[in-house]
Structures are given as C-alpha cells and as structure tokens.
Scaffold this motif. Structure first.
Motif, PDB file in Angstrom:
ATOM      1  N   ALA A  34       1.054  -1.150  -0.090  1.00  0.00           N
ATOM      2  CA  ALA A  34       0.063  -0.099   0.003  1.00  0.00           C
ATOM      3  C   ALA A  34       0.766   1.187  -0.148  1.00  0.00           C
ATOM      4  O   ALA A  34       0.567   2.254  -0.755  1.00  0.00           O
ATOM      5  CB  ALA A  34      -1.013  -0.028   1.091  1.00  0.00           C
ATOM      6  N   LEU A  35       1.817   1.280   0.570  1.00  0.00           N
ATOM      7  CA  LEU A  35       2.671   2.620   0.755  1.00  0.00           C
ATOM      8  C   LEU A  35       3.434   2.546  -0.738  1.00  0.00           C
ATOM      9  O   LEU A  35       3.672   3.717  -0.995  1.00  0.00           O
ATOM     10  CB  LEU A  35       3.922   2.253   1.952  1.00  0.00           C
ATOM     11  CG  LEU A  35       3.387   2.432   3.237  1.00  0.00           C
ATOM     12  CD1 LEU A  35       4.369   1.974   4.248  1.00  0.00           C
ATOM     13  CD2 LEU A  35       3.051   3.763   3.800  1.00  0.00           C
ATOM     14  N   SER A  36       3.945   1.650  -1.070  1.00  0.00           N
ATOM     15  CA  SER A  36       4.636   1.487  -2.413  1.00  0.00           C
ATOM     16  C   SER A  36       3.665   2.115  -3.424  1.00  0.00           C
ATOM     17  O   SER A  36       4.010   2.831  -4.463  1.00  0.00           O
ATOM     18  CB  SER A  36       5.202   0.333  -2.764  1.00  0.00           C
ATOM     19  OG  SER A  36       5.973   0.167  -4.174  1.00  0.00           O
ATOM     20  N   THR A  37       2.550   1.578  -3.446  1.00  0.00           N
ATOM     21  CA  THR A  37       1.452   1.789  -4.788  1.00  0.00           C
ATOM     22  C   THR A  37       1.098   3.404  -4.458  1.00  0.00           C
ATOM     23  O   THR A  37       0.785   3.953  -5.522  1.00  0.00           O
ATOM     24  CB  THR A  37       0.319   1.179  -4.400  1.00  0.00           C
ATOM     25  OG1 THR A  37       0.607  -0.353  -4.691  1.00  0.00           O
ATOM     26  CG2 THR A  37      -0.903   1.411  -5.384  1.00  0.00           C
ATOM     27  N   THR A  38       1.142   4.003  -3.384  1.00  0.00           N
ATOM     28  CA  THR A  38       0.564   5.339  -3.170  1.00  0.00           C
ATOM     29  C   THR A  38       1.921   6.387  -2.958  1.00  0.00           C
ATOM     30  O   THR A  38       1.695   7.629  -2.831  1.00  0.00           O
ATOM     31  CB  THR A  38      -0.050   5.416  -1.713  1.00  0.00           C
ATOM     32  OG1 THR A  38       0.462   5.031  -0.799  1.00  0.00           O
ATOM     33  CG2 THR A  38      -1.231   4.754  -1.884  1.00  0.00           C
TER      34      THR A  38
ATOM     35  N   ARG B  78       5.992   2.607   7.513  1.00  0.00           N
ATOM     36  CA  ARG B  78       5.415   1.495   8.029  1.00  0.00           C
ATOM     37  C   ARG B  78       4.829   1.534   9.202  1.00  0.00           C
ATOM     38  O   ARG B  78       4.100   1.076   9.875  1.00  0.00           O
ATOM     39  CB  ARG B  78       6.343   0.186   7.729  1.00  0.00           C
ATOM     40  CG  ARG B  78       5.868  -0.877   8.185  1.00  0.00           C
ATOM     41  CD  ARG B  78       6.938  -2.154   8.177  1.00  0.00           C
ATOM     42  NE  ARG B  78       7.594  -2.121   6.882  1.00  0.00           N
ATOM     43  CZ  ARG B  78       8.718  -2.587   6.360  1.00  0.00           C
ATOM     44  NH1 ARG B  78       9.394  -2.995   7.783  1.00  0.00           N
ATOM     45  NH2 ARG B  78       9.221  -2.608   5.467  1.00  0.00           N
ATOM     46  N   VAL B  79       5.852   2.122  10.067  1.00  0.00           N
ATOM     47  CA  VAL B  79       5.582   2.123  11.648  1.00  0.00           C
ATOM     48  C   VAL B  79       4.440   3.116  11.584  1.00  0.00           C
ATOM     49  O   VAL B  79       3.324   2.818  12.744  1.00  0.00           O
ATOM     50  CB  VAL B  79       6.827   2.617  12.318  1.00  0.00           C
ATOM     51  CG1 VAL B  79       6.531   3.054  13.827  1.00  0.00           C
ATOM     52  CG2 VAL B  79       8.044   1.437  12.165  1.00  0.00           C
ATOM     53  N   VAL B  80       4.225   4.185  11.094  1.00  0.00           N
ATOM     54  CA  VAL B  80       3.004   5.193  11.220  1.00  0.00           C
ATOM     55  C   VAL B  80       1.845   4.437  10.857  1.00  0.00           C
ATOM     56  O   VAL B  80       1.026   4.485  11.369  1.00  0.00           O
ATOM     57  CB  VAL B  80       3.412   6.376  10.208  1.00  0.00           C
ATOM     58  CG1 VAL B  80       2.104   7.231  10.368  1.00  0.00           C
ATOM     59  CG2 VAL B  80       4.752   7.097  10.688  1.00  0.00           C
ATOM     60  N   ILE B  81       2.075   3.538   9.887  1.00  0.00           N
ATOM     61  CA  ILE B  81       0.634   2.871   9.370  1.00  0.00           C
ATOM     62  C   ILE B  81       0.401   1.929  10.654  1.00  0.00           C
ATOM     63  O   ILE B  81      -0.968   1.811  10.965  1.00  0.00           O
ATOM     64  CB  ILE B  81       0.668   2.126   8.213  1.00  0.00           C
ATOM     65  CG1 ILE B  81       1.098   2.967   6.970  1.00  0.00           C
ATOM     66  CG2 ILE B  81      -0.313   0.980   7.854  1.00  0.00           C
ATOM     67  CD1 ILE B  81       0.203   3.828   6.581  1.00  0.00           C
ATOM     68  N   TYR B  82       1.160   1.356  11.198  1.00  0.00           N
ATOM     69  CA  TYR B  82       0.899   0.457  12.441  1.00  0.00           C
ATOM     70  C   TYR B  82       0.289   1.252  13.465  1.00  0.00           C
ATOM     71  O   TYR B  82      -0.612   0.783  14.211  1.00  0.00           O
ATOM     72  CB  TYR B  82       2.088  -0.595  12.633  1.00  0.00           C
ATOM     73  CG  TYR B  82       2.538  -1.425  11.725  1.00  0.00           C
ATOM     74  CD1 TYR B  82       1.599  -2.495  11.129  1.00  0.00           C
ATOM     75  CD2 TYR B  82       3.741  -1.650  11.363  1.00  0.00           C
ATOM     76  CE1 TYR B  82       1.716  -3.382  10.142  1.00  0.00           C
ATOM     77  CE2 TYR B  82       4.179  -2.642  10.434  1.00  0.00           C
ATOM     78  CZ  TYR B  82       2.966  -3.478   9.894  1.00  0.00           C
ATOM     79  OH  TYR B  82       3.557  -4.477   8.972  1.00  0.00           O
ATOM     80  N   LEU B  83       0.927   2.422  13.553  1.00  0.00           N
ATOM     81  CA  LEU B  83       0.361   3.205  14.822  1.00  0.00           C
ATOM     82  C   LEU B  83      -1.358   3.713  14.444  1.00  0.00           C
ATOM     83  O   LEU B  83      -1.974   3.519  15.452  1.00  0.00           O
ATOM     84  CB  LEU B  83       1.235   4.486  15.010  1.00  0.00           C
ATOM     85  CG  LEU B  83       0.819   5.637  15.887  1.00  0.00           C
ATOM     86  CD1 LEU B  83       1.169   5.186  16.955  1.00  0.00           C
ATOM     87  CD2 LEU B  83       1.544   6.956  15.543  1.00  0.00           C
ATOM     88  N   VAL B  84      -1.487   3.979  13.440  1.00  0.00           N
ATOM     89  CA  VAL B  84      -2.586   4.481  12.926  1.00  0.00           C
ATOM     90  C   VAL B  84      -3.806   3.163  13.194  1.00  0.00           C
ATOM     91  O   VAL B  84      -4.979   3.388  13.980  1.00  0.00           O
ATOM     92  CB  VAL B  84      -2.930   5.077  11.486  1.00  0.00           C
ATOM     93  CG1 VAL B  84      -4.329   5.243  11.272  1.00  0.00           C
ATOM     94  CG2 VAL B  84      -2.135   6.414  11.643  1.00  0.00           C
TER      95      VAL B  84
END
Length: 105
Positions: free
Chosen positions: A5-9, A22-28
């Motif tokens: 998802a991070l790569s695609t966007t 990646r860590v920010v996504i897990y945090l959210v």
C-alpha cells in the motif's frame, strides 16, 4: 500488505527516519484499537514490550506530523484491499484461508 500500500501510493519515506512510514501505518491501525489514549498512549502500548531495545521516543506532535506525512491514501488502499476469507467450495467447509481476492483458487 502495508508495504504494498505504501509503495503503490508512493508514501514510502525517502530518507531514514525514527518513524518510518510502515511504523506510522501500524500506529494508526493500533489507534483504532485504543481510541481513548491518543497517539502517544498508543505508541507506549506498541513499544511497551520492547524494554532494553533502542526505540524512538517521539513527542505527540512528532506522531501527528508523521501521520500527516504519510497521508490517508495508503490506509485507504490497505483497507480497500483487505484480506477476505476463502473456502474450498468442493470440501464443504473443510478448509479456509485468507487471500486478497474472494475468488476460489
């Protein structure tokens, strides 16, 4: 799935950071489990079991800035492409696994 998802966007950080995308996504995602404690409280819950390891100690403001940096698009793509349960239709429920598609294998 998070990395995809991070790569695609195109939301992957371009430099080494204490709070990688990646860590920010897990945090959210974890913030959805603990809505009453805020980002800093969620960060403490996520890193609480990492005693003895070097872990970033961000401020609440740094967590909010990291969240803004990543944006909402990776989360939208991640949740839109969420795994779906799949069963083998020929085995009457004998097996179930997770896949990004709902079509049988």
């Amino acid at each position: 799935m998070v990395d995809e998802a991070l790569s695609t966007t195109r939301a992957v950080q371009s430099r080494l950071r204490d709070l990688p995308s990646r860590v920010v996504i897990y945090l959210v995602l974890a913030a959805c489990l603990f809505p009453e404690v805020g980002y800093l409280g969620v960060w403490r819950k996520l890193t609480g079991a990492l005693a003895g390891l070097r872990v970033a100690s961000p401020t609440a403001s740094a967590l909010v800035q990291a969240r803004r940096r990543v944006g909402s698009r990776p989360l939208f793509d991640l949740l839109r492409a969420r795994p779906q349960p799949r069963t083998d239709q020929g085995s009457a429920g004998a097996g179930c696994w997770w896949s990004r598609s709902t079509a049988p294998p």
